[in-house]
Design a protein around this motif. Structure first.
Motif, PDB file in Angstrom:
ATOM      1  N   HIS A 200       1.881  -5.501   4.449  1.00 12.74           N
ATOM      2  CA  HIS A 200       1.215  -6.209   5.527  1.00 12.74           C
ATOM      3  C   HIS A 200       1.908  -7.525   5.777  1.00 12.74           C
ATOM      4  CE1 HIS A 200      -1.976  -7.287   8.238  1.00 12.74           C
ATOM      5  NE2 HIS A 200      -2.151  -8.415   7.599  1.00 12.74           N
TER       6      HIS A 200
ATOM      7  N   THR B 171       2.676 -10.633  11.178  1.00  9.49           N
ATOM      8  CA  THR B 171       2.917 -10.101  12.521  1.00  9.49           C
ATOM      9  C   THR B 171       2.458  -8.657  12.651  1.00  9.49           C
ATOM     10  OG1 THR B 171       5.143  -9.514  11.805  1.00  9.49           O
ATOM     11  CG2 THR B 171       4.878 -11.608  12.971  1.00  9.49           C
ATOM     12  N   GLY B 172       1.983  -8.089  11.562  1.00  7.06           N
ATOM     13  CA  GLY B 172       1.543  -6.696  11.613  1.00  7.06           C
ATOM     14  C   GLY B 172       1.948  -5.960  10.366  1.00  7.06           C
ATOM     15  N   ASN B 173       1.878  -4.646  10.400  1.00 12.88           N
ATOM     16  CA  ASN B 173       2.197  -3.827   9.231  1.00 12.88           C
ATOM     17  C   ASN B 173       3.553  -3.158   9.392  1.00 12.88           C
ATOM     18  OD1 ASN B 173      -0.347  -4.337   8.076  1.00 12.88           O
ATOM     19  ND2 ASN B 173      -1.255  -2.743   9.336  1.00 12.88           N
ATOM     20  N   GLN B 174       4.262  -2.999   8.291  1.00 13.19           N
ATOM     21  CA  GLN B 174       5.531  -2.284   8.278  1.00 13.19           C
ATOM     22  C   GLN B 174       5.352  -1.023   7.449  1.00 13.19           C
ATOM     23  OE1 GLN B 174       8.480  -2.747   9.643  1.00 13.19           O
ATOM     24  NE2 GLN B 174       8.436  -4.836  10.453  1.00 13.19           N
ATOM     25  N   PHE B 175       5.649   0.106   8.048  1.00 16.48           N
ATOM     26  CA  PHE B 175       5.498   1.417   7.418  1.00 16.48           C
ATOM     27  C   PHE B 175       6.875   2.028   7.156  1.00 16.48           C
ATOM     28  CE2 PHE B 175       1.991   3.896   6.335  1.00 16.48           C
ATOM     29  CZ  PHE B 175       0.897   3.685   7.161  1.00 16.48           C
TER      30      PHE B 175
ATOM     31  N   PHE C 239       8.651   5.672   5.486  1.00 13.77           N
ATOM     32  CA  PHE C 239       8.356   7.030   5.036  1.00 13.77           C
ATOM     33  C   PHE C 239       9.529   7.625   4.274  1.00 13.77           C
ATOM     34  CE2 PHE C 239       4.389   8.300   7.103  1.00 13.77           C
ATOM     35  CZ  PHE C 239       4.226   7.293   8.037  1.00 13.77           C
TER      36      PHE C 239
ATOM     37  N   TYR D 208       0.848  -1.194   0.000  1.00 18.47           N
ATOM     38  CA  TYR D 208       0.000   0.000   0.000  1.00 18.47           C
ATOM     39  C   TYR D 208       0.880   1.238   0.000  1.00 18.47           C
ATOM     40  CZ  TYR D 208      -3.404  -3.461   1.517  1.00 18.47           C
ATOM     41  OH  TYR D 208      -4.202  -4.569   1.600  1.00 18.47           O
TER      42      TYR D 208
ATOM     43  N   PHE E 142       0.842   5.597   0.486  1.00 22.67           N
ATOM     44  CA  PHE E 142       0.089   6.691   1.092  1.00 22.67           C
ATOM     45  C   PHE E 142       0.815   8.018   0.860  1.00 22.67           C
ATOM     46  CE2 PHE E 142      -2.633   3.994   3.757  1.00 22.67           C
ATOM     47  CZ  PHE E 142      -1.885   2.837   3.869  1.00 22.67           C
TER      48      PHE E 142
ATOM     49  N   MET F  88       3.670   0.827   2.766  1.00 26.04           N
ATOM     50  CA  MET F  88       3.322  -0.118   3.814  1.00 26.04           C
ATOM     51  C   MET F  88       3.092  -1.503   3.222  1.00 26.04           C
ATOM     52  SD  MET F  88       0.314  -0.005   6.667  1.00 26.04           S
ATOM     53  CE  MET F  88      -0.961  -0.652   5.605  1.00 26.04           C
TER      54      MET F  88
END
Lengths: 116, 116
Positions: free
Chosen positions: B97, B100-104, B106, B33, B35, B95
């Motif tokens: 998925h 274990t969760g999301n990695q963002f 920037f 994803y 953003f 990002m």
């Protein structure tokens, strides 16, 4: 609450002192991130909490940094023996885990830490 | 590792004109994803627009639209009819998925100034 709340908004501390930064996420949000934003820089990932899972601490820059999240809600980021290079804005973000991929995260307004 | 590059540290645009902010990223993932976040002087990060990598259609939110070129790993933001309130730092974010969760991740941001 309606948004992610961070306190204090600004903090000035003397070099060598310990500081605690607080993040109050949106109620029900299970995912919580801490980021550091230094002057003129992007966001540097610090730590990630997801529900009851062990946190992802891979971004913490040194052992002077630690964070905890009590009861799956409020989180505290602690910096021990602060150094001048710790001066930055510390941002917290939270999300419903299942929606983070679709809506991104809701950020707080950050804590501006100045170490003198 | 994932990296996000914003090659324009600062940009300016006349009010009512159109401006495009560039962003490129590097990843071996196929599903992710993207953003764009806006950070006004209040410091709070505000989600502007998002794009799922599996969707070919470019996302649009009112005056904001993206040009997503997956093969080129490019994700630019176009702001039409620029308004004074658009003055802010703009961050591109990637990002993915994980189980274990999301990695963002920037970029370093682009400071946009809208000139009256």
């Amino acid at each position: 609450g309606a948004g992610v709340s961070q306190s204090p908004s600004n903090k000035v501390t003397e070099k060598g002192k310990d500081v605690e930064l607080r993040c109050d996420p949106i109620s029900g949000h299970t995912a919580l991130y801490w980021y550091r934003q230094s002057l003129g820089q992007g966001l540097e990932f610090l730590i990630y909490f997801q529900g009851n899972s062990a946190p992802d601490k891979s971004g913490l820059p040194s052992d002077r940094f630690s964070a905890e999240r009590t009861g799956g809600s409020v989180s505290t980021l602690t910096i021990q023996r602060t150094q001048q290079e710790d001066s930055a804005v510390y941002l917290c973000a939270s999300s419903l885990a299942s929606q983070g991929a679709f809506y991104g995260y809701t950020f707080g307004s950050g804590t501006r830490l100045t170490v003198v | 590792a994932q990296t996000v590059t914003q090659s324009q540290p600062e940009m300016s645009v006349q009010e009512a004109e159109t401006v495009t902010l560039s962003c490129t990223y590097d990843t071996s993932e196929s599903n992710y994803y993207l953003f764009w976040y806006k950070q006004p002087p209040s410091r709070q990060m505000i989600l502007v627009i998002r794009q799922e990598a599996y969707k070919q259609q470019n996302a649009t939110e009112n005056r904001f639209s993206v040009n997503f070129q997956k093969a080129a790993k490019s994700f630019s933001l176009k702001i039409s009819d620029s308004q004074l309130g658009d003055t802010a730092m703009y961050f591109c974010a990637f990002m993915k998925h994980l189980s274990t969760g999301n990695q963002f991740y920037f970029g370093t941001g682009t400071s946009l100034t809208v000139i009256p």
